[in-house]
Design a protein around this motif. Structure first.
Motif, PDB file in Angstrom:
ATOM      1  N   VAL A  67      -2.449   2.341  22.218  1.00  0.00           N
ATOM      2  CA  VAL A  67      -2.277   2.729  23.669  1.00  0.00           C
ATOM      3  C   VAL A  67      -1.341   2.820  24.005  1.00  0.00           C
ATOM      4  CG1 VAL A  67      -1.062   0.658  25.290  1.00  0.00           C
ATOM      5  CG2 VAL A  67      -2.959   0.087  23.513  1.00  0.00           C
ATOM      6  N   ALA A  96     -11.258  -1.778  28.230  1.00  0.00           N
ATOM      7  CA  ALA A  96      -9.630  -2.924  28.744  1.00  0.00           C
ATOM      8  C   ALA A  96      -8.701  -1.714  27.817  1.00  0.00           C
ATOM      9  CB  ALA A  96      -9.375  -4.144  28.157  1.00  0.00           C
ATOM     10  N   LEU A  97      -8.809  -2.231  26.971  1.00  0.00           N
ATOM     11  CA  LEU A  97      -7.802  -0.753  26.136  1.00  0.00           C
ATOM     12  C   LEU A  97      -7.063   0.278  26.575  1.00  0.00           C
ATOM     13  CD1 LEU A  97      -8.113  -1.758  22.132  1.00  0.00           C
ATOM     14  CD2 LEU A  97      -6.122  -2.366  24.395  1.00  0.00           C
ATOM     15  N   MET A 100      -4.792   0.824  29.577  1.00  0.00           N
ATOM     16  CA  MET A 100      -3.018   0.267  28.614  1.00  0.00           C
ATOM     17  C   MET A 100      -2.393   1.491  29.490  1.00  0.00           C
ATOM     18  SD  MET A 100      -3.774  -3.363  29.259  1.00  0.00           S
ATOM     19  CE  MET A 100      -1.791  -3.507  28.403  1.00  0.00           C
ATOM     20  N   GLU A 101      -0.584   0.341  29.761  1.00  0.00           N
ATOM     21  CA  GLU A 101       0.629   0.705  29.032  1.00  0.00           C
ATOM     22  C   GLU A 101       1.791   0.191  29.022  1.00  0.00           C
ATOM     23  OE1 GLU A 101       2.400   4.948  31.081  1.00  0.00           O
ATOM     24  OE2 GLU A 101       2.457   3.662  32.034  1.00  0.00           O
ATOM     25  N   ALA A 102       1.810  -0.039  28.087  1.00  0.00           N
ATOM     26  CA  ALA A 102       2.540  -0.641  27.096  1.00  0.00           C
ATOM     27  C   ALA A 102       4.702  -0.592  27.321  1.00  0.00           C
ATOM     28  CB  ALA A 102       2.846  -1.261  26.015  1.00  0.00           C
ATOM     29  N   ILE A 112      -0.120  -6.970  23.155  1.00  0.00           N
ATOM     30  CA  ILE A 112       0.238  -5.549  24.215  1.00  0.00           C
ATOM     31  C   ILE A 112      -0.931  -6.401  24.875  1.00  0.00           C
ATOM     32  CG2 ILE A 112      -0.766  -3.360  23.790  1.00  0.00           C
ATOM     33  CD1 ILE A 112       2.117  -3.902  22.752  1.00  0.00           C
ATOM     34  N   LEU A 113      -1.987  -7.583  25.113  1.00  0.00           N
ATOM     35  CA  LEU A 113      -2.643  -7.793  25.827  1.00  0.00           C
ATOM     36  C   LEU A 113      -3.152  -9.023  25.200  1.00  0.00           C
ATOM     37  CD1 LEU A 113      -4.372  -7.360  28.747  1.00  0.00           C
ATOM     38  CD2 LEU A 113      -6.318  -5.590  26.836  1.00  0.00           C
ATOM     39  N   VAL A 116      -8.387 -10.306  24.869  1.00  0.00           N
ATOM     40  CA  VAL A 116      -9.138  -9.537  25.442  1.00  0.00           C
ATOM     41  C   VAL A 116     -10.339  -9.403  26.231  1.00  0.00           C
ATOM     42  CG1 VAL A 116      -9.477  -8.721  23.264  1.00  0.00           C
ATOM     43  CG2 VAL A 116      -9.651  -6.876  24.910  1.00  0.00           C
ATOM     44  N   ASP A 122      -6.144 -11.885  20.802  1.00  0.00           N
ATOM     45  CA  ASP A 122      -5.084 -11.182  21.907  1.00  0.00           C
ATOM     46  C   ASP A 122      -4.771 -10.008  20.508  1.00  0.00           C
ATOM     47  OD1 ASP A 122      -3.901 -12.856  23.111  1.00  0.00           O
ATOM     48  OD2 ASP A 122      -3.090 -14.040  21.866  1.00  0.00           O
TER      49      ASP A 122
END
Length: 135
Positions: A67, A96-97, A100-102, A112-113, A116, A122
């Motif tokens: 991510v 979904a990933l 994403m930006e953490a 992180i999510l 999912v 998670d």
């Protein structure tokens, strides 16, 4: 009808697998009867029987990926599903990933999510990531 033909007719759906639950790598034959009964042969331990049944009825996988990280010392952080998800949900998980930006800092095990792709599982960081110092 001969006995061998009758036995083959009783178990019409057959799948060959190599067991991955231990180093032996048994060649499994998983047969499913019309009533849903499953028979596994070729295994040398119970783990092989369990694997064969699960792999033919509800295959699951652990997904690993990366991510993007905002303000991190590296551009990405490695992540994985906290447990197995249905194999059919892998593409949804990856979609979904993708966006994403953490944000750093991130500790190993941080979520992180959540949930999912509606799996109830998670996505967690598998490595810590420090925040980038300005200056």
């Amino acid at each position: 009808m001969r006995e061998t033909e009758r036995r083959q007719e009783e178990w019409p759906k057959k799948t060959e697998l190599t067991c991955i639950r231990c180093p032996i790598g048994c060649m499994l034959m998983v047969a499913e009867n019309q009533d849903g009964t499953i028979r596994v042969t070729g295994n040398t331990c119970n783990r092989g029987a369990d694997y064969g049944k699960k792999e033919t009825t509800n295959p699951t996988r652990t997904v690993t990926s990366t991510v993007k990280v905002k303000n991190g010392i590296r551009p990405v952080v490695p992540v994985k599903t906290q447990s197995d998800i249905p194999k059919r949900k892998i593409a949804d998980c990856m979609r979904a990933l993708k966006g994403m930006e953490a944000e750093a800092p991130i500790k190993i095990g941080d979520i992180i999510l959540r949930d999912v792709a509606g799996t109830g599982v998670d996505i967690v960081a598998t490595k810590s990531m420090n925040e980038r110092k300005n200056g």
